[in-house]
Design a protein around this motif. Sequence first.
Motif, PDB file in Angstrom:
ATOM      1  N   ARG A 137       1.285  -9.845  81.533  1.00 28.27           N
ATOM      2  CA  ARG A 137       0.792  -8.486  81.389  1.00 28.27           C
ATOM      3  C   ARG A 137      -0.560  -8.372  80.699  1.00 28.27           C
ATOM      4  N   HIS A 138      -1.053  -9.441  80.112  1.00 31.86           N
ATOM      5  CA  HIS A 138      -2.313  -9.403  79.363  1.00 31.86           C
ATOM      6  C   HIS A 138      -3.390 -10.211  80.073  1.00 31.86           C
ATOM      7  N   ARG A 139      -4.608 -10.068  79.602  1.00 29.28           N
ATOM      8  CA  ARG A 139      -5.728 -10.903  80.067  1.00 29.28           C
ATOM      9  C   ARG A 139      -6.335 -11.568  78.841  1.00 29.28           C
ATOM     10  N   VAL A 140      -6.531 -12.881  78.928  1.00 27.25           N
ATOM     11  CA  VAL A 140      -7.193 -13.634  77.855  1.00 27.25           C
ATOM     12  C   VAL A 140      -8.358 -14.401  78.465  1.00 27.25           C
ATOM     13  N   THR A 141      -9.346 -14.669  77.640  1.00 27.22           N
ATOM     14  CA  THR A 141     -10.496 -15.453  78.074  1.00 27.22           C
ATOM     15  C   THR A 141     -10.463 -16.775  77.339  1.00 27.22           C
ATOM     16  N   VAL A 142     -10.594 -17.870  78.085  1.00 27.24           N
ATOM     17  CA  VAL A 142     -10.517 -19.215  77.522  1.00 27.24           C
ATOM     18  C   VAL A 142     -11.822 -19.954  77.812  1.00 27.24           C
ATOM     19  N   ALA A 143     -12.432 -20.508  76.763  1.00 27.55           N
ATOM     20  CA  ALA A 143     -13.585 -21.399  76.908  1.00 27.55           C
ATOM     21  C   ALA A 143     -13.089 -22.782  76.503  1.00 27.55           C
ATOM     22  N   PRO A 144     -12.851 -23.689  77.468  1.00 26.83           N
ATOM     23  CA  PRO A 144     -12.255 -24.990  77.147  1.00 26.83           C
ATOM     24  C   PRO A 144     -13.159 -25.848  76.257  1.00 26.83           C
ATOM     25  N   TYR A 145     -12.536 -26.451  75.261  1.00 29.22           N
ATOM     26  CA  TYR A 145     -13.255 -27.344  74.344  1.00 29.22           C
ATOM     27  C   TYR A 145     -13.612 -28.629  75.078  1.00 29.22           C
ATOM     28  N   ILE A 146     -14.888 -29.012  74.997  1.00 27.05           N
ATOM     29  CA  ILE A 146     -15.355 -30.239  75.657  1.00 27.05           C
ATOM     30  C   ILE A 146     -15.541 -31.359  74.634  1.00 27.05           C
ATOM     31  N   GLY A 147     -16.080 -31.029  73.473  1.00 26.45           N
ATOM     32  CA  GLY A 147     -16.319 -32.030  72.440  1.00 26.45           C
ATOM     33  C   GLY A 147     -17.304 -31.505  71.417  1.00 26.45           C
ATOM     34  N   ASP A 148     -17.674 -32.372  70.496  1.00 23.76           N
ATOM     35  CA  ASP A 148     -18.634 -32.001  69.459  1.00 23.76           C
ATOM     36  C   ASP A 148     -20.014 -32.527  69.812  1.00 23.76           C
ATOM     37  N   SER A 149     -21.016 -31.769  69.427  1.00 23.32           N
ATOM     38  CA  SER A 149     -22.409 -32.186  69.604  1.00 23.32           C
ATOM     39  C   SER A 149     -23.091 -32.120  68.247  1.00 23.32           C
ATOM     40  N   ALA A 150     -24.352 -32.403  68.225  1.00 27.71           N
ATOM     41  CA  ALA A 150     -25.111 -32.333  66.974  1.00 27.71           C
ATOM     42  C   ALA A 150     -25.158 -30.906  66.430  1.00 27.71           C
ATOM     43  N   TYR A 151     -24.881 -29.930  67.288  1.00 27.17           N
ATOM     44  CA  TYR A 151     -24.965 -28.527  66.889  1.00 27.17           C
ATOM     45  C   TYR A 151     -23.603 -27.866  66.739  1.00 27.17           C
ATOM     46  N   GLY A 152     -22.532 -28.632  66.799  1.00 28.26           N
ATOM     47  CA  GLY A 152     -21.185 -28.086  66.658  1.00 28.26           C
ATOM     48  C   GLY A 152     -20.367 -28.285  67.909  1.00 28.26           C
TER      49      GLY A 152
END
Length: 105
Positions: free
Chosen positions: A9-24
């Motif tokens: 019944r809901h909508r969520v937005t997912v940004a999959p984690y890829i890894g860490d970089s020098a900037y986070g």
Amino acid sequence: MRVPDALLRHRVTVAPYIGDSAYGPTYGPEQTVRALVAATARQVRRGTDGRETTSTAQVIAAPGLLCPPGSRVTLPDGRVTTALSTADHSAPGLPVPACVEVMCE
């Protein structure tokens, strides 16, 4: 058999984690999916380091959702949280719906 769309019944937005970089942390492209969200406090073990922490939201989505631990999840109320653990639930041959369960901070 997968979880019926009528239950999502809901909508969520997912940004999959890829890894860490020098900037986070680095994330993949965002995807908006139908889900069932429950605001529930549970103690869970983090998938990346094994520490126990408290989850404040449970997200149930259709199979195939790419949401590894560390992914950024935007809940229906606008709160942005982090995925702590992800579990694929499937039982081939049994009459239970397959789904992906994501526990969020």
